[in-house]
Design an enzyme around this catalytic site. Sequence first.
Site, PDB file in Angstrom:
ATOM      1  N   TYR A 177       0.848  -1.214   0.000  1.00  0.00           N
ATOM      2  CA  TYR A 177       0.000   0.000   0.000  1.00  0.00           C
ATOM      3  C   TYR A 177       0.872   1.249   0.000  1.00  0.00           C
ATOM      4  O   TYR A 177       0.677   2.180  -0.786  1.00  0.00           O
ATOM      5  CB  TYR A 177      -0.907  -0.048   1.242  1.00  0.00           C
ATOM      6  CG  TYR A 177      -1.731   1.195   1.497  1.00  0.00           C
ATOM      7  CD1 TYR A 177      -2.872   1.472   0.756  1.00  0.00           C
ATOM      8  CD2 TYR A 177      -1.374   2.098   2.507  1.00  0.00           C
ATOM      9  CE1 TYR A 177      -3.640   2.606   1.009  1.00  0.00           C
ATOM     10  CE2 TYR A 177      -2.132   3.231   2.762  1.00  0.00           C
ATOM     11  CZ  TYR A 177      -3.259   3.485   2.017  1.00  0.00           C
ATOM     12  OH  TYR A 177      -4.022   4.611   2.264  1.00  0.00           O
ATOM     13  N   THR A 214     -13.581   5.852   8.137  1.00  0.00           N
ATOM     14  CA  THR A 214     -14.385   5.078   7.179  1.00  0.00           C
ATOM     15  C   THR A 214     -14.498   3.635   7.702  1.00  0.00           C
ATOM     16  O   THR A 214     -13.618   3.171   8.434  1.00  0.00           O
ATOM     17  CB  THR A 214     -13.752   5.084   5.775  1.00  0.00           C
ATOM     18  OG1 THR A 214     -12.497   4.424   5.833  1.00  0.00           O
ATOM     19  CG2 THR A 214     -13.539   6.498   5.259  1.00  0.00           C
TER      20      THR A 214
END
Length: 287
Positions: A177, A214
């Site tokens: 990532y 989130t």
Amino acid sequence: VLIPLLGLGLAVYFYSGPGNFSEEMLRGKRVIVTGASSGIGEQMAYHLARMGAHVLLTARTEAKLQKVVDKCLDLGAASARYVSGSMESTAFAEEVVKEAEITWGGLDMLILNHIGHSFFDFFNGDVDHVRKLMETNFLSYVAMTVSALPMLKESEGSIVVVSSISGKVASPFTAPYSATKFALEGFFSSLRHEFIIENVNVSITLCILGYINTENAVRTVSHVIKGAPAPKEECALEIIRSGALRQRELHYPASIVTPTVLLRDFAPDFLDGLVRSNLRSAKKLWI
Ligand code: NDP
């Protein structure tokens, strides 16, 4: 005490764009938002709708996109539609931009926000996963930018790239990532130079985000990160604002991101130690 103060001072610097933000700036603008079926992308779609923009949303899950589009129309979007598909394929990335061209005949803002699934764990040597994630999190951003550039040049528009503190400061358990996010900074910072050299009036805003609440992020790292996440609604608004003001970089939340980025350059070993010790204590909870 000094570090947060320094951070706040710099936050003022990073937040103050070349003018004041007004929601009117987005009225009637034609905006693509990727990764808009959930999280920060979904919230950006709602803000843009409320501001009266035309929105073209994309992600993989059609049912979720349909719901977001319906809500955008209720909130007052000038128009709202979606295209569903996976950004693992650059052909799909180009198709989304084509859809904007066919529907609107132009584009004012390209918000690149989606990410593919990645693991929070030791890197297990899976090169295919790294390749796939580079395609989704990085190459599709490049492909959309290339396809959208003629329209953005015409409108003197904006490219907004959603990145992460992991694209500035590496931490363990996020190698693939982090690689994709560092790549974004290198590519788009170089492109920004070239736009200036060639008098291309298209702004590039890089958004460096800390921990945001989130669903996916909370599910993945809440057991590891001690601090409370920042609200996705405010984060989404700050991203739109920084893009509209054509800022070079957004740090959100600034009180955390800015000092971290500064420490990286002035005291990298100290910062790395802090990062590792935080995660080590978290790993005890894990096991
Ligand atoms: P979410 O996981 O909530 O949303 C990701 C979005 O991308 C969804 O709409 C998802 O929809 C879509 N997506 C996933 N895989 C693909 C794919 N293969 N092709 C196309 N779309 C895909 O992410 P967040 O809202 O948390 O993050 C948004 C951005 O903010 C990202 O760039 C992230 O790196 C950055 N960020 C977030 C942080 C946080 O703490 N939340 C921290 C730092 C940065 P679907 O599954 O339907 O395809």
